[in-house]
Motif scaffolding. Structure first.
Motif, PDB file in Angstrom:
ATOM      1  N   ARG A 161     -25.188   9.213 -24.190  1.00 52.70           N
ATOM      2  CA  ARG A 161     -26.187   8.149 -24.294  1.00 52.70           C
ATOM      3  C   ARG A 161     -25.491   6.876 -24.750  1.00 52.70           C
ATOM      4  NH1 ARG A 161     -30.866   9.670 -22.114  1.00 52.70           N
ATOM      5  NH2 ARG A 161     -32.118   8.462 -23.523  1.00 52.70           N
ATOM      6  N   THR A 162     -25.916   5.751 -24.209  1.00 54.99           N
ATOM      7  CA  THR A 162     -25.292   4.478 -24.565  1.00 54.99           C
ATOM      8  C   THR A 162     -25.969   3.819 -25.757  1.00 54.99           C
ATOM      9  OG1 THR A 162     -26.723   3.245 -23.064  1.00 54.99           O
ATOM     10  CG2 THR A 162     -24.617   4.060 -22.185  1.00 54.99           C
ATOM     11  N   GLY A 163     -27.150   4.251 -26.068  1.00 54.35           N
ATOM     12  CA  GLY A 163     -27.900   3.613 -27.141  1.00 54.35           C
ATOM     13  C   GLY A 163     -28.961   2.672 -26.596  1.00 54.35           C
ATOM     14  N   ASN A 164     -28.839   2.234 -25.354  1.00 51.26           N
ATOM     15  CA  ASN A 164     -29.825   1.393 -24.704  1.00 51.26           C
ATOM     16  C   ASN A 164     -30.769   2.318 -23.936  1.00 51.26           C
ATOM     17  OD1 ASN A 164     -31.232  -0.238 -22.877  1.00 51.26           O
ATOM     18  ND2 ASN A 164     -29.599  -1.779 -22.909  1.00 51.26           N
ATOM     19  N   VAL A 165     -31.964   2.482 -24.466  1.00 52.96           N
ATOM     20  CA  VAL A 165     -32.914   3.449 -23.904  1.00 52.96           C
ATOM     21  C   VAL A 165     -33.274   3.106 -22.463  1.00 52.96           C
ATOM     22  CG1 VAL A 165     -35.196   4.463 -24.201  1.00 52.96           C
ATOM     23  CG2 VAL A 165     -33.827   3.910 -26.205  1.00 52.96           C
ATOM     24  N   ALA A 166     -33.465   1.836 -22.168  1.00 55.30           N
ATOM     25  CA  ALA A 166     -33.837   1.431 -20.810  1.00 55.30           C
ATOM     26  C   ALA A 166     -32.730   1.787 -19.815  1.00 55.30           C
ATOM     27  CB  ALA A 166     -34.139  -0.064 -20.774  1.00 55.30           C
ATOM     28  N   PHE A 167     -31.504   1.493 -20.181  1.00 59.83           N
ATOM     29  CA  PHE A 167     -30.391   1.813 -19.289  1.00 59.83           C
ATOM     30  C   PHE A 167     -30.224   3.318 -19.122  1.00 59.83           C
ATOM     31  CE2 PHE A 167     -25.924   2.904 -18.630  1.00 59.83           C
ATOM     32  CZ  PHE A 167     -25.735   2.321 -17.389  1.00 59.83           C
TER      33      PHE A 167
END
Length: 144
Positions: free
Chosen positions: A79-85
């Protein structure tokens, strides 16, 4: 405690040319040759295995490949931390998997089509052969 550890270590097979190691090597070759080869390697280089393992670990720690492998393992599906992405990426990966499944289905259908086409062509060639065979035997059967 130290006494049991010493006793346990003295029961281990030492990497040397002893009757036990030679017997295990011969049995290994008789049973399955890689086992005999492994026993031979242990007899020859067994005392150096621990040092070789330590040297390999030291080289891996300083290797530039280690960082590359760790980066691939952590970034592949992390996970990148950006929920939308992350949601977008999951949707796209799911869509791509569905497209791949469709393509696999189409490929299977096309393979079936080609198989049927070959069967039909083979049947046509066989029928032509049988017709020619019947004609050639029929011509020979009629006297001149």
């Amino acid at each position: 405690m130290d006494r049991t550890m010493t006793t346990a270590k003295s029961c281990m097979i030492k990497p040397a040319w002893t009757p036990v190691t030679i017997g295990l090597m011969v049995l290994g070759f008789v049973a399955f040759w890689p086992l005999g080869l492994a026993m031979l390697a242990y007899i020859l280089w067994g005392d150096r295995f621990e040092g070789m393992l330590r040297d390999a670990k030291d080289q891996w720690r300083g290797s530039p490949l280690k960082g590359a492998f760790e980066q691939m393992n952590t970034t592949a599906y992390a996970r990148t931390g950006n929920v939308a992405f992350d949601d977008y990426r999951e949707r796209e990966l799911k869509r791509l998997e569905e497209e791949r499944a469709k393509l696999d289905t189409m490929r299977a259908e096309f393979d079936d089509f080609l198989r049927e086409l070959r069967r039909a062509r083979d049947q046509e060639e066989f029928d032509r052969f049988m017709a020619n065979r019947g004609r050639s035997t029929g011509d020979e059967a009629t006297p001149l």
